[in-house]
Design a protein around this motif. Structure first.
Motif, PDB file in Angstrom:
ATOM      1  N   PHE A 127       0.820  -1.205   0.000  1.00 54.51           N
ATOM      2  CA  PHE A 127       0.000   0.000   0.000  1.00 54.51           C
ATOM      3  C   PHE A 127       0.860   1.263   0.000  1.00 54.51           C
ATOM      4  CE2 PHE A 127      -3.249  -2.988   1.521  1.00 54.51           C
ATOM      5  CZ  PHE A 127      -4.242  -2.690   0.606  1.00 54.51           C
ATOM      6  N   TYR A 128       1.945   1.265   0.762  1.00 49.67           N
ATOM      7  CA  TYR A 128       2.788   2.459   0.815  1.00 49.67           C
ATOM      8  C   TYR A 128       3.449   2.732  -0.528  1.00 49.67           C
ATOM      9  CZ  TYR A 128       6.399   5.766   2.050  1.00 49.67           C
ATOM     10  OH  TYR A 128       7.200   6.866   2.067  1.00 49.67           O
ATOM     11  N   VAL A 129       4.088   1.728  -1.103  1.00 48.80           N
ATOM     12  CA  VAL A 129       4.816   1.934  -2.358  1.00 48.80           C
ATOM     13  C   VAL A 129       3.862   2.287  -3.491  1.00 48.80           C
ATOM     14  CG1 VAL A 129       6.194   0.743  -4.119  1.00 48.80           C
ATOM     15  CG2 VAL A 129       6.795   0.520  -1.717  1.00 48.80           C
ATOM     16  N   SER A 130       2.762   1.558  -3.605  1.00 48.19           N
ATOM     17  CA  SER A 130       1.865   1.831  -4.729  1.00 48.19           C
ATOM     18  C   SER A 130       1.202   3.201  -4.613  1.00 48.19           C
ATOM     19  CB  SER A 130       0.819   0.726  -4.866  1.00 48.19           C
ATOM     20  OG  SER A 130       0.034   0.636  -3.722  1.00 48.19           O
ATOM     21  N   GLU A 131       0.766   3.587  -3.426  1.00 51.82           N
ATOM     22  CA  GLU A 131       0.119   4.890  -3.285  1.00 51.82           C
ATOM     23  C   GLU A 131       1.119   6.041  -3.351  1.00 51.82           C
ATOM     24  OE1 GLU A 131      -2.623   5.200  -0.061  1.00 51.82           O
ATOM     25  OE2 GLU A 131      -3.787   3.475  -0.742  1.00 51.82           O
ATOM     26  N   THR A 132       2.347   5.823  -2.913  1.00 54.55           N
ATOM     27  CA  THR A 132       3.348   6.885  -2.967  1.00 54.55           C
ATOM     28  C   THR A 132       3.829   7.131  -4.396  1.00 54.55           C
ATOM     29  OG1 THR A 132       4.102   6.364  -0.736  1.00 54.55           O
ATOM     30  CG2 THR A 132       5.594   7.639  -2.099  1.00 54.55           C
ATOM     31  N   PHE A 133       4.139   6.065  -5.103  1.00 54.91           N
ATOM     32  CA  PHE A 133       4.755   6.228  -6.415  1.00 54.91           C
ATOM     33  C   PHE A 133       3.771   6.253  -7.580  1.00 54.91           C
ATOM     34  CE2 PHE A 133       8.187   4.450  -3.796  1.00 54.91           C
ATOM     35  CZ  PHE A 133       9.067   5.518  -3.889  1.00 54.91           C
ATOM     36  N   PRO A 138      -3.123  15.487  -3.409  1.00 55.98           N
ATOM     37  CA  PRO A 138      -2.780  14.108  -3.032  1.00 55.98           C
ATOM     38  C   PRO A 138      -2.189  14.052  -1.626  1.00 55.98           C
ATOM     39  CG  PRO A 138      -1.291  14.933  -4.734  1.00 55.98           C
ATOM     40  CD  PRO A 138      -2.312  15.993  -4.493  1.00 55.98           C
ATOM     41  N   CYS A 139      -2.241  12.871  -1.037  1.00 51.38           N
ATOM     42  CA  CYS A 139      -1.682  12.675   0.306  1.00 51.38           C
ATOM     43  C   CYS A 139      -0.166  12.776   0.277  1.00 51.38           C
ATOM     44  CB  CYS A 139      -2.070  11.297   0.841  1.00 51.38           C
ATOM     45  SG  CYS A 139      -3.804  11.149   1.234  1.00 51.38           S
ATOM     46  N   THR A 140       0.390  13.187   1.396  1.00 45.41           N
ATOM     47  CA  THR A 140       1.852  13.210   1.526  1.00 45.41           C
ATOM     48  C   THR A 140       2.342  11.802   1.843  1.00 45.41           C
ATOM     49  OG1 THR A 140       1.751  13.683   3.878  1.00 45.41           O
ATOM     50  CG2 THR A 140       1.786  15.587   2.393  1.00 45.41           C
ATOM     51  N   ALA A 141       3.650  11.598   1.733  1.00 49.68           N
ATOM     52  CA  ALA A 141       4.233  10.281   2.004  1.00 49.68           C
ATOM     53  C   ALA A 141       3.988   9.861   3.452  1.00 49.68           C
ATOM     54  CB  ALA A 141       5.720  10.278   1.694  1.00 49.68           C
ATOM     55  N   SER A 142       4.051  10.791   4.389  1.00 52.83           N
ATOM     56  CA  SER A 142       3.815  10.435   5.791  1.00 52.83           C
ATOM     57  C   SER A 142       2.355  10.048   6.035  1.00 52.83           C
ATOM     58  CB  SER A 142       4.220  11.582   6.716  1.00 52.83           C
ATOM     59  OG  SER A 142       3.469  12.747   6.431  1.00 52.83           O
ATOM     60  N   GLN A 143       1.420  10.730   5.374  1.00 45.28           N
ATOM     61  CA  GLN A 143       0.008  10.363   5.511  1.00 45.28           C
ATOM     62  C   GLN A 143      -0.242   8.969   4.920  1.00 45.28           C
ATOM     63  OE1 GLN A 143      -1.616  13.722   3.429  1.00 45.28           O
ATOM     64  NE2 GLN A 143      -2.319  14.691   5.323  1.00 45.28           N
ATOM     65  N   ILE A 144       0.389   8.680   3.796  1.00 45.86           N
ATOM     66  CA  ILE A 144       0.222   7.369   3.160  1.00 45.86           C
ATOM     67  C   ILE A 144       0.818   6.277   4.048  1.00 45.86           C
ATOM     68  CG2 ILE A 144       0.924   5.955   1.196  1.00 45.86           C
ATOM     69  CD1 ILE A 144       0.650   8.485  -0.529  1.00 45.86           C
ATOM     70  N   PHE A 145       1.957   6.554   4.688  1.00 46.59           N
ATOM     71  CA  PHE A 145       2.573   5.558   5.565  1.00 46.59           C
ATOM     72  C   PHE A 145       1.651   5.248   6.752  1.00 46.59           C
ATOM     73  CE2 PHE A 145       5.389   4.329   9.116  1.00 46.59           C
ATOM     74  CZ  PHE A 145       5.908   3.184   8.557  1.00 46.59           C
ATOM     75  N   THR A 183      -6.223   8.173  -3.666  1.00 49.12           N
ATOM     76  CA  THR A 183      -6.269   8.657  -2.298  1.00 49.12           C
ATOM     77  C   THR A 183      -5.944  10.147  -2.312  1.00 49.12           C
ATOM     78  OG1 THR A 183      -5.453   6.531  -1.551  1.00 49.12           O
ATOM     79  CG2 THR A 183      -5.332   8.326   0.004  1.00 49.12           C
ATOM     80  N   SER A 184      -6.719  10.937  -1.576  1.00 47.69           N
ATOM     81  CA  SER A 184      -6.457  12.368  -1.507  1.00 47.69           C
ATOM     82  C   SER A 184      -6.630  12.841  -0.070  1.00 47.69           C
ATOM     83  CB  SER A 184      -7.399  13.137  -2.441  1.00 47.69           C
ATOM     84  OG  SER A 184      -8.724  12.952  -2.051  1.00 47.69           O
ATOM     85  N   ASN A 185      -6.221  14.081   0.167  1.00 49.87           N
ATOM     86  CA  ASN A 185      -6.377  14.683   1.493  1.00 49.87           C
ATOM     87  C   ASN A 185      -7.847  14.906   1.806  1.00 49.87           C
ATOM     88  OD1 ASN A 185      -3.745  14.920   2.420  1.00 49.87           O
ATOM     89  ND2 ASN A 185      -3.377  16.758   1.215  1.00 49.87           N
ATOM     90  N   GLU A 186      -8.113  15.362   3.016  1.00 57.84           N
ATOM     91  CA  GLU A 186      -9.492  15.643   3.420  1.00 57.84           C
ATOM     92  C   GLU A 186     -10.157  16.666   2.512  1.00 57.84           C
ATOM     93  OE1 GLU A 186      -8.958  16.852   7.483  1.00 57.84           O
ATOM     94  OE2 GLU A 186      -9.674  14.916   8.204  1.00 57.84           O
ATOM     95  N   GLU A 187      -9.368  17.612   2.021  1.00 55.59           N
ATOM     96  CA  GLU A 187      -9.923  18.641   1.146  1.00 55.59           C
ATOM     97  C   GLU A 187     -10.357  18.037  -0.187  1.00 55.59           C
ATOM     98  OE1 GLU A 187      -6.553  19.190   2.280  1.00 55.59           O
ATOM     99  OE2 GLU A 187      -7.330  20.065   4.112  1.00 55.59           O
TER     100      GLU A 187
END
Length: 142
Positions: A101-107, A130-137, A122-126
């Motif tokens: 999940f981390y690698v696929s959503e990050t890259f 897109p989500c940041t790497a820390s949010q995806i982790f 995946t996106s932020n609440e707004e």
């Protein structure tokens, strides 16, 4: 196929409406089917460890086993040489889903293979960025 209108918010960002639950669940199940086969591949590569694990569980779960019998079993079976591989096996079972999940959503811009099938991301609440790497982790850990 039904077209979904995108509405801009006050800042001018495009806000996407929530995706129906059945589509999200289907994408999630596609990802977990892929993970299941990945975990089967990991398990098959550690085939001989399955026998060692079963022997270890039989001895450990036996209420008559005391510390001395357990130590004799470990010395005779050579299991102490395989404990590192056994730990590696369990770590890979835990790490593979998190890494997927981390690698696929990050890259891949917030997409796994299941999400990409339905053009989801995946996106932020707004909803606009897109989500940041820390949010995806953190999402991957949960």
């Amino acid at each position: 196929m039904k077209l979904i209108k995108k509405n801009p918010d006050k800042a001018g960002n495009t806000v996407h409406p929530p995706v129906p639950l059945h589509i999200r669940v289907t994408a999630f199940m596609m990802d977990y089917i892929l993970l299941y086969y990945g975990l089967l591949l990991v398990r098959s590569s550690f085939g001989e460890l399955q026998q060692v694990l079963e022997q270890l569980l039989q001895v450990y779960m036996d209420p008559k086993t005391d510390q001395a019998r357990f130590e004799i079993f470990v010395q005779q079976s050579g299991i102490h040489e395989k404990l590192f591989l056994l730990m590696l096996y369990f770590l890979s079972l835990l790490a593979l889903p998190i890494a997927y999940f981390y690698v696929s959503e990050t890259f891949f811009a917030g997409r796994t293979l299941g999400k990409a099938t339905f053009s989801l991301r995946t996106s932020n609440e707004e909803g606009a960025t897109p989500c940041t790497a820390s949010q995806i982790f953190i999402r991957s850990l949960l």
